[in-house]
Design a protein around this motif. Structure first.
Motif, PDB file in Angstrom:
ATOM      1  N   UNK A  89       1.027  -0.723  -0.272  1.00  0.00           N
ATOM      2  CA  UNK A  89       0.047   0.064  -0.282  1.00  0.00           C
ATOM      3  C   UNK A  89       0.606   1.114  -0.436  1.00  0.00           C
ATOM      4  N   UNK A  90       1.782   1.032   0.713  1.00  0.00           N
ATOM      5  CA  UNK A  90       2.863   2.127   0.840  1.00  0.00           C
ATOM      6  C   UNK A  90       3.019   3.036  -0.343  1.00  0.00           C
ATOM      7  N   UNK A  91       3.652   2.237  -1.527  1.00  0.00           N
ATOM      8  CA  UNK A  91       3.901   3.104  -3.010  1.00  0.00           C
ATOM      9  C   UNK A  91       2.382   3.722  -2.821  1.00  0.00           C
ATOM     10  N   UNK A  92       1.510   3.722  -3.073  1.00  0.00           N
ATOM     11  CA  UNK A  92       0.299   3.846  -3.370  1.00  0.00           C
ATOM     12  C   UNK A  92      -0.136   4.982  -2.728  1.00  0.00           C
ATOM     13  N   UNK A  93       0.427   5.391  -1.482  1.00  0.00           N
ATOM     14  CA  UNK A  93       0.109   6.704  -0.601  1.00  0.00           C
ATOM     15  C   UNK A  93       1.141   7.236  -0.655  1.00  0.00           C
ATOM     16  N   UNK A  94       2.807   7.572  -1.237  1.00  0.00           N
ATOM     17  CA  UNK A  94       3.525   8.284  -1.350  1.00  0.00           C
ATOM     18  C   UNK A  94       3.073   9.095  -3.150  1.00  0.00           C
ATOM     19  N   UNK A  95       2.735   8.258  -3.434  1.00  0.00           N
ATOM     20  CA  UNK A  95       2.194   9.071  -5.302  1.00  0.00           C
ATOM     21  C   UNK A  95       0.799   9.462  -4.249  1.00  0.00           C
ATOM     22  N   UNK A  96       0.186   9.689  -3.875  1.00  0.00           N
ATOM     23  CA  UNK A  96      -1.464  10.562  -2.945  1.00  0.00           C
ATOM     24  C   UNK A  96       0.055  11.680  -2.187  1.00  0.00           C
ATOM     25  N   UNK A  97       0.250  11.575  -2.048  1.00  0.00           N
ATOM     26  CA  UNK A  97       1.558  12.969  -1.922  1.00  0.00           C
ATOM     27  C   UNK A  97       2.419  13.360  -2.460  1.00  0.00           C
ATOM     28  N   UNK A  98       2.401  13.035  -3.696  1.00  0.00           N
ATOM     29  CA  UNK A  98       3.571  13.755  -4.601  1.00  0.00           C
ATOM     30  C   UNK A  98       1.983  14.342  -5.756  1.00  0.00           C
ATOM     31  N   UNK A  99       0.838  13.596  -5.506  1.00  0.00           N
ATOM     32  CA  UNK A  99      -0.370  14.556  -6.107  1.00  0.00           C
ATOM     33  C   UNK A  99      -1.017  15.764  -5.843  1.00  0.00           C
ATOM     34  N   UNK A 100      -0.354  15.488  -3.930  1.00  0.00           N
ATOM     35  CA  UNK A 100      -0.277  17.126  -3.617  1.00  0.00           C
ATOM     36  C   UNK A 100       0.146  17.635  -3.342  1.00  0.00           C
ATOM     37  N   UNK A 124      -2.622  13.546   4.198  1.00  0.00           N
ATOM     38  CA  UNK A 124      -3.545  13.355   3.372  1.00  0.00           C
ATOM     39  C   UNK A 124      -4.952  13.717   3.081  1.00  0.00           C
ATOM     40  N   UNK A 125      -5.065  13.240   4.034  1.00  0.00           N
ATOM     41  CA  UNK A 125      -6.908  13.346   4.427  1.00  0.00           C
ATOM     42  C   UNK A 125      -7.048  14.455   5.241  1.00  0.00           C
ATOM     43  N   UNK A 126      -5.989  15.480   5.646  1.00  0.00           N
ATOM     44  CA  UNK A 126      -5.880  16.474   6.654  1.00  0.00           C
ATOM     45  C   UNK A 126      -6.304  17.456   5.224  1.00  0.00           C
ATOM     46  N   UNK A 127      -5.112  17.249   4.366  1.00  0.00           N
ATOM     47  CA  UNK A 127      -5.107  18.649   3.895  1.00  0.00           C
ATOM     48  C   UNK A 127      -6.442  18.793   2.254  1.00  0.00           C
ATOM     49  N   UNK A 128      -6.761  16.823   2.256  1.00  0.00           N
ATOM     50  CA  UNK A 128      -7.380  17.213   0.738  1.00  0.00           C
ATOM     51  C   UNK A 128      -9.084  17.318   1.520  1.00  0.00           C
ATOM     52  N   UNK A 129      -9.211  17.289   2.540  1.00  0.00           N
ATOM     53  CA  UNK A 129     -10.612  17.366   3.003  1.00  0.00           C
ATOM     54  C   UNK A 129     -11.510  16.738   2.786  1.00  0.00           C
ATOM     55  N   UNK A 130     -10.685  15.781   2.445  1.00  0.00           N
ATOM     56  CA  UNK A 130     -11.737  14.640   2.598  1.00  0.00           C
ATOM     57  C   UNK A 130     -11.005  12.567   3.293  1.00  0.00           C
ATOM     58  N   UNK A 131     -12.142  11.659   3.393  1.00  0.00           N
ATOM     59  CA  UNK A 131     -11.313  10.452   4.046  1.00  0.00           C
ATOM     60  C   UNK A 131     -10.411  10.340   2.850  1.00  0.00           C
ATOM     61  N   UNK A 132      -9.064   9.625   3.476  1.00  0.00           N
ATOM     62  CA  UNK A 132      -8.175   9.161   2.682  1.00  0.00           C
ATOM     63  C   UNK A 132      -8.687   8.359   1.624  1.00  0.00           C
ATOM     64  N   UNK A 133      -9.600   7.218   1.784  1.00  0.00           N
ATOM     65  CA  UNK A 133     -10.136   6.394   1.184  1.00  0.00           C
ATOM     66  C   UNK A 133     -10.610   6.989  -0.535  1.00  0.00           C
ATOM     67  N   UNK A 134     -11.307   7.688   0.036  1.00  0.00           N
ATOM     68  CA  UNK A 134     -12.146   8.822  -1.005  1.00  0.00           C
ATOM     69  C   UNK A 134     -10.958   9.574  -1.732  1.00  0.00           C
ATOM     70  N   UNK A 135      -9.946  10.133  -1.533  1.00  0.00           N
ATOM     71  CA  UNK A 135      -8.743  11.255  -2.219  1.00  0.00           C
ATOM     72  C   UNK A 135      -7.702  10.038  -2.917  1.00  0.00           C
TER      73      UNK A 135
END
Length: 392
Positions: free
Chosen positions: A65-76, A189-200
């Motif tokens: 799951x971790x590489x997916x999380x890294x990609x999410x951070x890169x989007x932000x 990501x959840x705090x910054x996006x104001x969405x649940x992490x899974x939704x983001x």
């Protein structure tokens, strides 16, 4: 293309793993230049019922799951929503005024842990251990597990704020230690996006990539496709494992309150290869650009400094460095397997494994469900066969 001898050797190696009861079952998918060149399935998703592994079998990814999380951070980061040098406390107040154990005493951090520290596992966070940091972290995850299926399970941001109050194992930036950093990033990501992490993740990665079977739980209509988890018993061989590990509900049968950015996702080979292909195609998939090429270059070339690298080398990762929640091959002369410079990827606690080899335009996934597996000897054997027969 994959050679005929390579195909035969791959099938033989996986069958041997099943026959010797090293694994219950597995599937393997190989892409070359963005196209499928080989797929193979072997063994069982459920030994008790005889249900075979299929192409649409759903696997618990754990640390993959971790590489997916890294990609999410890169989007932000691309959108200017975060700076990698932001202190974590900017988003999670629990990370204010952190303490480190040094010589048996608690001392203040010399500097705050940053988002970059989380991406590089240099924040001083751990999963467990005998020191104060390890014991406090284990106690928190024990509480998460105890409340997991109750009326008031602990939630992502709540948990990470409490984790921030746990003692650090070392000063931020001073060393490397595998730990809970990706879970913290999910909360950020959840705090910054104001969405649940899974939704983001659904909106920004899974829907654009067509990853229809990837998420933090498995809906009732798909439960029969979820592979059983196994553990190794010295006398009985492989036996089912039903435990809830690291705050993850093994049954995956309900939407979780805690969406673990480090361990919580499930997926299939066809879903995850879309994510891997997007990365190897420098951020683009099916003519849709999720990340800029420069961002992907940064994501897949991070390296540790000499002090941090010392600890990472102890993980049987000689030749690799680490950054953005993935291994990155930096010195093939030290490697213990056949590999090209720049190869990157990661594995999971239950043994799923992904590898991207940009130099060879090659991606492959090997999916199993066995506790404490990580990168197994079978996985290393397979990568040697793949690299020797697919990269001439």
């Amino acid at each position: 293309m994959l050679s005929e001898s390579g195909i035969s050797q791959i099938k033989e190696a996986i069958k041997e793993g099943v026959d010797q009861k090293f694994i219950a079952g597995a599937n393997l998918l190989i892409y070359k230049e963005g196209k499928e060149v080989f797929y193979h399935e072997e063994g069982y998703a459920d030994l008790n019922t005889g249900k075979p592994i299929k192409r649409d079998t759903i696997f618990r990814l754990y640390s993959m799951s971790k590489p997916v999380t890294a990609a999410a951070v890169m989007i932000l980061m691309e959108r200017g929503k975060i700076d990698l040098y932001d202190p974590v406390s900017k988003y999670l107040e629990g990370f204010q005024n952190q303490k480190v154990e040094q010589d048996g005493k608690l001392v203040a951090v010399e500097r705050e842990a940053t988002i970059r520290d989380l991406l590089f596992m240099t924040a001083g966070l751990v999963y467990g251990g005998n020191d104060r940091a390890g014991k406090e972290t284990e106690a928190l995850f024990l509480e998460i597990n105890e409340k997991l299926l109750g009326e008031k399970p602990l939630e992502t941001v709540e948990i990470m704020n409490r984790l921030g109050k746990c003692t650090l194992s070392f000063q931020p930036g001073a060393s490397w230690q595998y730990g809970t950093s990706a879970d913290v990033l999910g909360a950020v990501v959840e705090v910054v996006s104001k969405k649940r992490y899974g939704e983001f993740l659904r909106d920004e990665l899974f829907l654009p990539l067509g990853m229809k079977d990837t998420g933090f739980w498995v809906t009732p209509d798909k439960q029969d496709r979820l592979a059983v988890t196994y553990e190794e018993d010295k006398k009985a061989g492989l036996i089912p494992y039903y435990g809830n590990h690291l705050g993850i509900n093994n049954r995956m049968d309900r939407e979780p309150a805690f969406e673990s950015g480090g361990a919580g996702l499930v997926s299939t080979v066809d879903d995850y290869i879309r994510f891997a292909t997007m990365l190897i195609q420098r951020g683009t998939y099916d003519n849709f650009q999720l990340l800029r090429p420069k961002t992907v270059e940064y994501l897949t070339t991070g390296t540790l400094n000499m002090l941090q690298q010392k600890n990472f080398d102890l993980w049987q990762n000689l030749g690799y460095s680490y950054g953005n929640l993935m291994r990155i091959m930096t010195d093939t002369t030290k490697a213990g397997t056949l590999v090209s410079a720049g190869e990157y990827g990661w594995d999971g606690w239950l043994g799923p494994y992904f590898s991207n080899c940009p130099k060879d335009k090659l991606s492959y996934l090997f999916m199993i469900q066995k506790t404490n597996a990580g990168t197994t000897p079978l996985t290393r054997r397979l990568r040697n066969i793949i690299l020797s027969s697919c990269c001439d």
